[in-house]
Design an enzyme around this catalytic site. Sequence first.
Site, short mmCIF file in Angstrom:
data_model
loop_
_atom_site.label_atom_id
_atom_site.label_comp_id
_atom_site.label_asym_id
_atom_site.label_seq_id
_atom_site.Cartn_x
_atom_site.Cartn_y
_atom_site.Cartn_z
N ARG A 15 14.39 -6.06 -38.37
CA ARG A 15 15.27 -6.41 -37.10
C ARG A 15 14.55 -8.07 -36.95
O ARG A 15 15.16 -8.84 -37.07
CB ARG A 15 14.93 -5.48 -35.97
CG ARG A 15 15.72 -5.85 -34.87
CD ARG A 15 15.00 -6.95 -33.92
NE ARG A 15 13.83 -6.80 -33.34
CZ ARG A 15 13.02 -7.66 -32.61
NH1 ARG A 15 13.45 -8.73 -32.47
NH2 ARG A 15 11.94 -7.15 -32.33
N ASP A 16 13.43 -7.74 -36.52
CA ASP A 16 12.54 -8.93 -36.46
C ASP A 16 12.78 -10.13 -37.48
O ASP A 16 12.71 -11.42 -37.22
CB ASP A 16 10.95 -8.77 -35.76
CG ASP A 16 10.55 -9.85 -34.69
OD1 ASP A 16 10.84 -11.07 -35.03
OD2 ASP A 16 9.59 -9.68 -34.06
N HIS A 210 2.65 -11.65 -33.44
CA HIS A 210 2.98 -12.55 -34.47
C HIS A 210 1.86 -13.29 -34.91
O HIS A 210 0.86 -13.54 -34.33
CB HIS A 210 4.15 -13.50 -33.79
CG HIS A 210 5.36 -12.96 -33.93
ND1 HIS A 210 6.25 -13.06 -34.68
CD2 HIS A 210 5.92 -11.96 -32.94
CE1 HIS A 210 7.36 -12.61 -34.47
NE2 HIS A 210 7.06 -11.66 -33.22
N CYS A 241 11.43 -14.97 -32.96
CA CYS A 241 12.66 -14.90 -31.95
C CYS A 241 13.31 -16.37 -32.31
O CYS A 241 12.70 -17.23 -31.96
CB CYS A 241 12.24 -14.81 -30.60
SG CYS A 241 13.48 -14.88 -29.60
N ASN A 250 5.95 -12.45 -37.93
CA ASN A 250 5.20 -11.13 -37.38
C ASN A 250 4.10 -10.78 -38.38
O ASN A 250 4.03 -11.51 -39.39
CB ASN A 250 5.99 -9.71 -37.62
CG ASN A 250 7.18 -9.64 -36.65
OD1 ASN A 250 8.08 -10.12 -36.88
ND2 ASN A 250 6.75 -9.38 -35.35
#
Length: 304
Positions: A15-16, A210, A241, A250
Amino acid sequence: MNLPMKATIVEVGPRDGFQSIKEFIPTPLKLQIIEKLIEANFKKIEITSFVSPKAIPQMKDAKEVVAHLLENYSDKKDIFHALVPNLYGAKAAYEAGLREITYVISTSVSHNQANVRRSREESFDELKEIKDIFPEMKVKFAVATVFGCPYEGDIKIEEVKWMIQNGLDIGVDEFCLADTIGVANPLQIERVLSELKADFSDIDFSLHLHDTRGMGLANVLSALQLGITKFESATGGLGGCPFAPGAAGNIASEDLINMLENMGVKTGIDLDKVLSVIPIIKKEIKPVLTSHLAYVDTTCVVKE
Ligand code: COA
Ligand code: ZN
């Protein structure tokens, strides 16, 4: 050092990590990577997000990703969850068969507006609706920009407490504090967590960090000593993001696992299997990886 016996790692790379890649990653490649992460024994994986394809085109195949995984891993359904920014996304996640979501609201007004185009109050109203409509849906509340905002800078601790109190009132199941743009330092982690634990002693906070400024693992070490045992990370150190200028990777799952295991903190995750994903990411996605272990020859042992 006061370290726990074990820690839980939530893999958020699909996802991220993927959301930070501009070029579309074909769905079969996403699934190949996720399947390897399942083999590596992650017990929680954020597999996608149900967001507007106009906002993040990379996530336009969320339904297909979820359908494939639920069909092929019907005995491991509780591993999977997805991020949603609103009620629309929660409905889509539910219809796809998921029973756990991450719902994100930023502590800073301007980042919430940039990210999900809502005031914080509007976001909380929708979260309440989600809880009312889907009482069996487990909700992890991702409290974003806790340690700093790309638009507003420093964040007051009172604002974070207000966010958490709202989450408690609505009855979310879990709180994850996010350093969205990787500005936190270890002392700040200690100060913020100590304050929050004093006011909310019943909550087991998890952390989403992060490594933008190279303080990610130092922050983990600081948090471990305050009793935090759950961390989110992304294989390869992908991440960021798209609505937070300057955001980057991350903390890398492999670096985190390596550090924890070497300190005797058990993760239950097979590091070699995680590392086996790296060549695929390097070859097929060609991103900038902030991971350290991704560039270490782990077969090399220096002899005297
Ligand atoms: N998933 C898919 N489509 C969605 C959606 C969702 N969760 N929420 C809204 N939409 C659709 C609407 O149906 C509408 O479609 P249409 O143009 O075909 O009519 C369109 O998106 C606009 O809807 P609106 O409610 O006005 O949304 P918006 O344009 O104000 O955008 C969000 C709000 C939240 C949907 C959008 O900002 C978003 O997806 N943000 C995600 C940010 C993100 O993932 N950040 C990184 C993770 S923290
Ligand atoms: Zn993040």
